[in-house]
Motif scaffolding. Structure first.
Motif, short mmCIF file in Angstrom:
data_model
loop_
_atom_site.label_atom_id
_atom_site.label_comp_id
_atom_site.label_asym_id
_atom_site.label_seq_id
_atom_site.Cartn_x
_atom_site.Cartn_y
_atom_site.Cartn_z
N GLY A 193 -6.53 5.58 6.65
CA GLY A 193 -7.68 5.10 5.91
C GLY A 193 -8.47 6.16 5.17
N LYS A 245 -7.99 4.91 0.44
CA LYS A 245 -7.95 3.45 0.37
C LYS A 245 -7.36 3.01 -0.97
CE LYS A 245 -12.02 2.88 3.36
NZ LYS A 245 -12.09 4.31 3.73
N ASP A 296 0.83 -1.21 0.00
CA ASP A 296 0.00 0.00 0.00
C ASP A 296 0.86 1.26 0.00
OD1 ASP A 296 -2.39 -1.38 -0.04
OD2 ASP A 296 -2.61 -1.40 2.14
#
Length: 338
Positions: A300, A303, A147
């Motif tokens: 978050g 995303k 990520d």
């Protein structure tokens, strides 16, 4: 540490090949990063398919890639902020630090910037790369290295919000629901944006935009969008889309060019821009936003799960590029993991 450095080279004939090179040694003020993951950027695909993007042309073999995360493998003399084993992301544009733009904080405009993967500068599709300590940022343990590789395109979206001079509750139109468009959508919401409308030619991407917070989605021409957007973001890199931006903006609004049009010259209705007194704003990469990009990924607000549609190993990197180039309607972000 491995004995060799696998590197993916792209040549002027559009050929990709993995070669083994020596591991670079970090110089004073540099860190050696063991790359964990790379995203394939649209610019990488342009260089692969077309041999050029804008004024950058592939004339000799070079290493593409600039969306990278990794782990510090070694530190050069004078490095103070990082130690072996630290998890990091790389900001790939190294500015001189001395010119008027660098001194004013607009270092993305530095005329002597060295940008990884802009031919002939080698990029990050390799096992190890040595980079300046000041352009490396730590990431928390809660953020995966996969990520984290999205931090660079997230930085583009965050910088676009700064350039747009966001106001809480404003209406935004995001033209294009590819990787940058979907990140721009999320950054718009994270920055306090109100109603968000996404436009794309691919319905699958629009459905993901809806999942990520778009209030409305539409195909081009399906819904009249004239005079609606307080801010209109072009993220598709389409000359045809760029030509329609001024129609979508409200009087006194702002049009933000995030995507690089597929043609350097675009016909624009300048009369509409003047009548509406619009601000037409360009976005050139980013400056001073990587910390925010990492934070929004970590907490978050942005995303990436829906965006990373395909994963390949480094040994499959040639297949990864071919897939991304030949299947644009099925692909949002391709990730190559070392």
């Amino acid at each position: 540490m491995s004995a060799t450095n696998r590197c993916l080279f792209l040549d002027a004939e559009h050929n990709l090949k993995i070669e083994k090179k020596e591991i670079p040694k970090p110089r004073q003020g540099e860190v050696l990063v063991k790359i964990a993951a790379n995203g394939i950027c649209g610019s990488d695909i342009h260089f692969f398919k077309d041999g050029r993007l804008g004024n950058f042309i592939v004339t000799e073999p070079y290493i593409p890639g600039h969306e990278a995360s990794g782990v510090i493998a070694a530190a050069g003399e004078g490095v103070k902020r990082f130690s072996e084993g630290d998890r990091v992301v790389i900001e790939p544009g190294f500015a001189c630090g001395r010119c008027e733009f660098c001194r004013s904080g607009k270092y993305n405009l530095c005329p002597d910037v060295v940008f990884l993967s802009a031919p002939p500068i080698n990029g990050t599709f390799c096992d190890y790369v040595a980079v300046q300590e000041s352009f490396v940022f730590p990431i928390p343990e809660s953020l995966s290295l996969a990520d984290a590789a999205m931090a660079e395109p997230v930085a583009v979206a965050v910088h676009a919000m700064n350039r747009a001079r966001m106001k809480p509750g404003c209406t935004g139109i995001i033209v294009g629901a590819g990787p940058i468009g979907l990140l721009t959508l999320q950054a718009f919401k994270a920055a306090g944006g109100g109603r968000a409308i996404c436009i794309d030619i691919i319905e699958k991407r629009l459905s993901i935009a809806k999942q990520l917070g778009a209030d409305e989605i539409c195909l081009p021409g399906d819904t009249p969008l004239q005079n609606i957007g307080d801010i209109v973001f072009e993220t598709a890199g389409s000359a045809k889309a760029t030509a329609q931006l001024f129609d979508m903006a409200r009087h006194g609004g702002r049009v933000v060019q995030v995507g690089w049009p597929d043609s350097n010259r675009v016909e624009l209705d300048v009369a509409a821009m003047m009548e509406k007194e619009l601000d037409y704003i360009g976005v050139n990469r980013y400056a001073n936003v990587f910390d925010t990009a990492v934070t929004w990924l970590s907490d978050g607000r942005i995303k990436t799960e829906e965006l990373i549609t395909h994963r390949f190993t480094f040994e499959q990197a040639v297949d990864a590029f071919n897939w991304a180039a030949n299947n644009p309607r099925e692909t949002i972000k391709v990730l190559v993991e070392n």
